[in-house]
Design a protein around this motif. Structure first.
Motif, PDB file in Angstrom:
ATOM      1  N   GLY A  42       0.618 -22.604  39.631  1.00 23.80           N
ATOM      2  CA  GLY A  42      -0.570 -21.964  39.063  1.00 23.80           C
ATOM      3  C   GLY A  42      -1.823 -22.305  39.851  1.00 23.80           C
ATOM      4  O   GLY A  42      -2.705 -21.462  40.047  1.00 23.80           O
ATOM      5  N   LEU A  43      -1.906 -23.561  40.308  1.00 21.54           N
ATOM      6  CA  LEU A  43      -3.062 -23.988  41.097  1.00 21.54           C
ATOM      7  C   LEU A  43      -3.147 -23.223  42.406  1.00 21.54           C
ATOM      8  O   LEU A  43      -4.233 -22.795  42.824  1.00 21.54           O
ATOM      9  N   SER A  93     -15.488 -19.435  35.658  1.00 27.91           N
ATOM     10  CA  SER A  93     -14.339 -19.511  34.746  1.00 27.91           C
ATOM     11  C   SER A  93     -13.078 -19.899  35.507  1.00 27.91           C
ATOM     12  O   SER A  93     -12.312 -20.761  35.078  1.00 27.91           O
ATOM     13  N   LEU A  94     -12.878 -19.268  36.636  1.00 35.59           N
ATOM     14  CA  LEU A  94     -11.703 -19.589  37.453  1.00 35.59           C
ATOM     15  C   LEU A  94     -11.817 -21.003  38.014  1.00 35.59           C
ATOM     16  O   LEU A  94     -10.841 -21.758  38.037  1.00 35.59           O
ATOM     17  N   GLN A  95     -12.999 -21.379  38.475  1.00 33.53           N
ATOM     18  CA  GLN A  95     -13.184 -22.703  39.068  1.00 33.53           C
ATOM     19  C   GLN A  95     -12.956 -23.819  38.055  1.00 33.53           C
ATOM     20  O   GLN A  95     -12.370 -24.854  38.383  1.00 33.53           O
ATOM     21  N   TYR A  96     -13.435 -23.621  36.824  1.00 33.30           N
ATOM     22  CA  TYR A  96     -13.194 -24.628  35.792  1.00 33.30           C
ATOM     23  C   TYR A  96     -11.698 -24.750  35.485  1.00 33.30           C
ATOM     24  O   TYR A  96     -11.178 -25.857  35.283  1.00 33.30           O
ATOM     25  N   GLU A 131      -6.880 -16.743  44.415  1.00 37.60           N
ATOM     26  CA  GLU A 131      -7.754 -15.786  43.749  1.00 37.60           C
ATOM     27  C   GLU A 131      -9.225 -16.235  43.804  1.00 37.60           C
ATOM     28  O   GLU A 131     -10.143 -15.403  43.797  1.00 37.60           O
ATOM     29  N   GLU A 132      -9.433 -17.577  43.901  1.00 36.58           N
ATOM     30  CA  GLU A 132     -10.805 -18.078  43.984  1.00 36.58           C
ATOM     31  C   GLU A 132     -11.492 -17.579  45.248  1.00 36.58           C
ATOM     32  O   GLU A 132     -12.682 -17.223  45.229  1.00 36.58           O
TER      33      GLU A 132
END
Length: 413
Positions: free
Chosen positions: A166-167, A193-196, A173-174
């Protein structure tokens, strides 16, 4: 090309050789456990007692010497006696020509028929069986602890694997979202949101990896098994014989109680015999001083004697009978409980597996909807978190189910 293939094959064999299964570890602990060492020492004790009881009164030579001064005759009188089993020799020295020498044999007829050591030999064999079931029960508990630790290890290992996958997805995607944000195509909250979520995964993975190291150490300290350089295979029990194992769950406790009851029964048998049959012995001795042979006859029996030991053993036997019947009833209930738990674990795994598949499909749909501009990325991340949660949950449910099958096998073996 052939050389490359050979190296690849060799590496595969090496990796396979380093993989261990739960069956391997359960077999190993049966041989290396400190409980096995304790059991072996108990075996030595029962063998020593067996030798002791078999020797009976032929266990060494008993000897005694007494000397006293006779004021009347003004001489020292010395008496010495040596006994070996039923044989004895007795000498008296009076410091004058009247020295005595007696040689004889004395046989206890009561003990010839059935002695306390005969009874002790029977009880010693029964105690040996009790020790065996105590050992098997102790090993059962230790094996179940090993199974649970193995399950926890595989759960954490899989969770790390899923979250690392997942990471990697989030990191990929980041980069895309960063470019979209720089171009002003998305608001900052979507990127954040993605970064958190990515940072949270990194924290979780780090903590899980530290926990995995601790579990590896526990294998060594709890079970004396070193898995530092080994890969643990997936938990794959044999489901075909599960009903047979369930049918024999709890037999160790029941057999132990039965044998303990037999020991008490043997106590009652000997005490009854000892209480009813008088001591009866007959002997023959030769007195060399007077040159005569003698026959010695002795009989003794307590009268109006209340044998409290016998009565207490009878009460203990009745108590053991009650406990045994209760244990049999409890064991029947325990088997029903096992069947219920087993069915519930199957149900839980199947439900979570279906939910994980559903959440995966939802996540894929959310990604598609986001690419079409129908939703913002917050919904995608929410769906991603749900998918990750159910993916981990269904794998844990599978490991719980499989490890429980192993537990049943251990309890019924």
């Amino acid at each position: 090309m052939k050389k490359i293939f050979f190296i690849f094959l060799t590496l595969n064999i090496f990796v396979y050789a380093e993989e261990v299964t739960l069956d391997n570890l359960l077999d190993k602990i049966s041989k290396t456990s400190y409980r096995k060492e304790i059991y072996d020492l108990e075996e030595k004790k029962t063998e020593s007692l067996k030798k002791f009881y078999r020797l009976d009164n032929y266990n060494g030579i008993k000897s005694s010497v007494t000397t006293k001064y006779d004021d009347t005759e003004q001489i020292y009188k010395t008496t010495g006696r040596a006994e070996f089993g039923d044989l004895y020799i007795e000498g008296k020295r009076n410091h004058n020509p009247e020295n005595d020498l007696i040689i004889g044999v004395n046989k206890n007829i009561k003990n010839m028929i059935f002695s306390q050591n005969d009874s002790n030999l029977i009880k010693n064999d029964l105690k040996k069986e009790v020790n065996k079931y105590i050992f098997l029960k102790n090993m059962e508990e230790q094996k179940i602890s090993l199974i649970n630790l193995y399950r926890d290890y595989k759960n954490i290992e899989f969770e790390i694997q899923i979250k690392k996958n997942g990471l990697n997805t989030l990191k990929s995607e980041e980069k895309t979202l960063e470019k979209s944000f720089e171009l002003g195509a998305i608001p900052k909250i979507e990127l954040e949101s993605l970064q958190y979520s990515r940072k949270n995964l990194e924290i979780e993975i780090y903590t899980l990896e530290e926990n995995l190291k601790k579990i590896k150490s526990r294998f060594f300290y709890d079970f004396n098994i070193d898995i530092s350089d080994k890969k643990l295979a997936n938990i794959t029990p044999n489901y075909k014989e599960i009903n047979e194992y369930i049918s024999t769950v709890g037999y160790k406790d029941i057999e132990k109680l039965k044998i303990e009851k037999d020991i008490t029964k043997e106590n009652i048998r000997y005490l009854n015999y000892d209480d009813k049959i008088p001591d009866f012995s007959i002997g023959l001795e030769r007195d060399y001083r007077v040159d005569e042979n003698r026959i010695v006859f002795k009989i003794s029996k307590p009268l109006f004697y209340y044998n409290v030991n016998l009565e207490n053993e009878k009460v203990s036997y009745e108590q053991q009978e009650i406990l045994l019947n209760q244990k049999i009833e409890e064991n029947t209930a325990e088997k029903l409980k096992i069947e219920t738990t087993y069915a519930n674990y199957i149900k839980e795994y199947r439900v979570l597996k279906n939910k994980a598949e559903l959440e995966k499909n939802k996540y894929e749909i959310k990604k598609l909807e986001y690419s079409l501009g129908k939703i913002d990325y917050l919904e995608v991340m929410e769906s991603f978190d749900n998918y990750m949660e159910y993916e981990v949950s269904q794998e844990k449910a599978k490991n719980i189910l499989n490890s429980y099958v192993y537990e049943i096998m251990v309890r019924g073996e």
